[in-house]
Design an enzyme around this catalytic site. Structure first.
Site, PDB file in Angstrom:
ATOM      1  N   LYS A   1      26.147  35.563 -47.749  1.00 27.03           N
ATOM      2  CA  LYS A   1      25.222  35.997 -48.905  1.00 27.03           C
ATOM      3  C   LYS A   1      25.127  34.637 -49.641  1.00 27.03           C
ATOM      4  CE  LYS A   1      25.190  40.571 -50.813  1.00 27.03           C
ATOM      5  NZ  LYS A   1      25.779  41.424 -51.991  1.00 27.03           N
TER       6      LYS A   1
ATOM      7  N   ARG B   1      24.741  53.925 -55.355  1.00 32.63           N
ATOM      8  CA  ARG B   1      23.485  53.928 -56.198  1.00 32.63           C
ATOM      9  C   ARG B   1      22.555  54.915 -55.606  1.00 32.63           C
ATOM     10  NH1 ARG B   1      22.126  48.023 -55.574  1.00 32.63           N
ATOM     11  NH2 ARG B   1      22.945  48.566 -53.501  1.00 32.63           N
TER      12      ARG B   1
ATOM     13  N   HIS C   1      27.208  47.383 -62.918  1.00 32.49           N
ATOM     14  CA  HIS C   1      28.821  47.034 -62.639  1.00 32.49           C
ATOM     15  C   HIS C   1      29.601  47.330 -63.805  1.00 32.49           C
ATOM     16  CE1 HIS C   1      26.929  43.758 -59.757  1.00 32.49           C
ATOM     17  NE2 HIS C   1      27.566  44.854 -59.203  1.00 32.49           N
TER      18      HIS C   1
ATOM     19  N   SER D   1      21.909  42.846 -57.881  1.00 29.66           N
ATOM     20  CA  SER D   1      22.024  41.495 -58.533  1.00 29.66           C
ATOM     21  C   SER D   1      20.653  40.683 -57.908  1.00 29.66           C
ATOM     22  CB  SER D   1      23.267  40.758 -57.986  1.00 29.66           C
ATOM     23  OG  SER D   1      24.421  41.614 -58.501  1.00 29.66           O
TER      24      SER D   1
HETATM   25  N1  COA Z   1      25.036  48.801 -60.250  1.00 33.58           N
HETATM   26  C1  COA Z   1      24.235  47.734 -59.797  1.00 33.58           C
HETATM   27  N2  COA Z   1      24.317  47.207 -58.615  1.00 33.58           N
HETATM   28  C2  COA Z   1      25.345  47.318 -57.992  1.00 33.58           C
HETATM   29  C3  COA Z   1      25.988  48.271 -58.277  1.00 33.58           C
HETATM   30  C4  COA Z   1      26.124  48.984 -59.513  1.00 33.58           C
HETATM   31  N3  COA Z   1      26.948  49.703 -60.024  1.00 33.58           N
HETATM   32  N4  COA Z   1      26.823  48.656 -57.152  1.00 33.58           N
HETATM   33  C5  COA Z   1      26.435  47.520 -56.299  1.00 33.58           C
HETATM   34  N5  COA Z   1      25.497  47.029 -56.704  1.00 33.58           N
HETATM   35  C6  COA Z   1      24.676  46.025 -56.066  1.00 33.58           C
HETATM   36  C7  COA Z   1      25.049  44.610 -56.103  1.00 33.58           C
HETATM   37  O1  COA Z   1      24.589  43.843 -57.191  1.00 33.58           O
HETATM   38  C8  COA Z   1      24.859  43.975 -54.735  1.00 33.58           C
HETATM   39  O2  COA Z   1      23.355  43.292 -54.834  1.00 33.58           O
HETATM   40  P1  COA Z   1      22.927  42.375 -54.028  1.00 33.58           P
HETATM   41  O3  COA Z   1      23.149  42.597 -52.682  1.00 33.58           O
HETATM   42  O4  COA Z   1      21.692  42.079 -54.643  1.00 33.58           O
HETATM   43  O5  COA Z   1      23.778  41.031 -54.417  1.00 33.58           O
HETATM   44  C9  COA Z   1      24.660  45.193 -53.719  1.00 33.58           C
HETATM   45  O6  COA Z   1      24.833  46.502 -54.501  1.00 33.58           O
HETATM   46  C10 COA Z   1      25.972  45.408 -52.912  1.00 33.58           C
HETATM   47  O7  COA Z   1      26.700  44.519 -53.249  1.00 33.58           O
HETATM   48  P2  COA Z   1      28.559  44.407 -53.615  1.00 33.58           P
HETATM   49  O8  COA Z   1      28.865  45.705 -54.249  1.00 33.58           O
HETATM   50  O9  COA Z   1      28.487  43.149 -54.285  1.00 33.58           O
HETATM   51  O10 COA Z   1      28.926  44.458 -52.150  1.00 33.58           O
HETATM   52  P3  COA Z   1      28.920  43.255 -50.962  1.00 33.58           P
HETATM   53  O11 COA Z   1      28.116  43.871 -49.814  1.00 33.58           O
HETATM   54  O12 COA Z   1      28.259  42.127 -51.592  1.00 33.58           O
HETATM   55  O13 COA Z   1      30.294  43.155 -50.781  1.00 33.58           O
HETATM   56  C11 COA Z   1      32.496  43.665 -50.126  1.00 33.58           C
HETATM   57  C12 COA Z   1      31.102  44.129 -50.170  1.00 33.58           C
HETATM   58  C13 COA Z   1      32.995  42.445 -50.605  1.00 33.58           C
HETATM   59  C14 COA Z   1      33.443  44.834 -50.541  1.00 33.58           C
HETATM   60  C15 COA Z   1      32.709  43.443 -48.396  1.00 33.58           C
HETATM   61  O14 COA Z   1      31.765  42.438 -47.988  1.00 33.58           O
HETATM   62  C16 COA Z   1      34.036  43.262 -48.062  1.00 33.58           C
HETATM   63  O15 COA Z   1      34.986  43.926 -47.927  1.00 33.58           O
HETATM   64  N6  COA Z   1      34.304  41.791 -47.862  1.00 33.58           N
HETATM   65  C17 COA Z   1      35.688  41.336 -47.395  1.00 33.58           C
HETATM   66  C18 COA Z   1      35.847  41.117 -45.917  1.00 33.58           C
HETATM   67  C19 COA Z   1      36.336  42.438 -45.270  1.00 33.58           C
HETATM   68  O16 COA Z   1      37.417  42.995 -45.449  1.00 33.58           O
HETATM   69  N7  COA Z   1      35.399  42.957 -44.188  1.00 33.58           N
HETATM   70  C20 COA Z   1      35.423  44.228 -43.703  1.00 33.58           C
HETATM   71  C21 COA Z   1      34.847  45.317 -44.294  1.00 33.58           C
HETATM   72  S1  COA Z   1      35.063  46.629 -43.434  1.00 33.58           S
END
Ligand code: COA
Length: 161
Positions: free
Chosen positions: A41, A91, A17, A129
């Protein structure tokens, strides 16, 4: 002024991140790291704790802000911050389908907001994560994957000595 939102769960924030945030700062005038509360989550840090960790890692940069949002669409949150860009890290190809679906949905909801992807650097492309929580929880080292402050707090939460 180009404002971008970098949303995610950040439970906990990792070096992957940090890499995306630092590169995003070189592109955008203002970057808001937005800690999302996703009820589906299971998280171990509260949003306030995740923000505190992010600040420890990256605080003190004038064009970088930290915030949290919940119970609303990401695009509505972005609009409330006058942001025209959603920044996401990619990724592996496994991320592609999920990100593609989210991007198309967001485009439909808010055509004026663009999603921009940065390829995660290869050393972090295997990282998530959840993986970090598993490694540290089972007594492995998080060195190079998360900063020491995050590893320390993780050990506290996971009751690892
Ligand atoms: N390096 C390391 N890990 C990374 C990374 C990076 N550069 N980029 C992403 N990841 C990992 C995260 O650690 C996470 O791991 P985990 O699943 O083990 O926790 C995973 O990739 C993806 O998670 P993240 O990027 O945190 O996204 P998310 O799926 O948790 O959340 C949101 C995505 C918040 C953007 C989405 O749920 C959202 O928009 N929510 C709001 C409601 C909404 O508008 N919904 C409609 C969307 S169309």
């Amino acid at each position: 002024m180009a404002t971008a939102i970098y949303p995610g769960s950040f439970d906990p924030p990792t070096e992957g991140h940090r890499n995306i945030i630092e590169r995003g700062l070189r592109i955008f005038d203002r970057l808001i790291v937005a800690v999302a509360v996703n009820p589906l989550k299971k998280t171990i840090f509260t949003p306030a704790e995740r923000i505190a960790l992010l600040k420890e890692m990256l605080g003190g940069q004038k064009n970088l802000e930290f915030d949290t949002f919940q119970d609303r669409l990401l695009v509505d949150y972005a609009r409330s911050k006058q942001a025209r860009v959603i920044l996401r890290g990619l990724r592996t190809v496994q991320d592609y389908e999920y990100e593609f679906q989210m991007t198309l949905a967001n485009q439909r909801l808010a055509p004026e907001i663009e999603t921009i992807f940065l390829m995660t650097e290869s050393e972090f492309s295997h990282l998530s994560s959840s993986l970090i929580k598993e490694i540290v929880g089972l007594g492995g080292s998080g060195k190079g994957l998360v900063p020491p402050i995050v590893e320390g707090k993780l050990k506290e939460k996971l009751k690892v000595r």
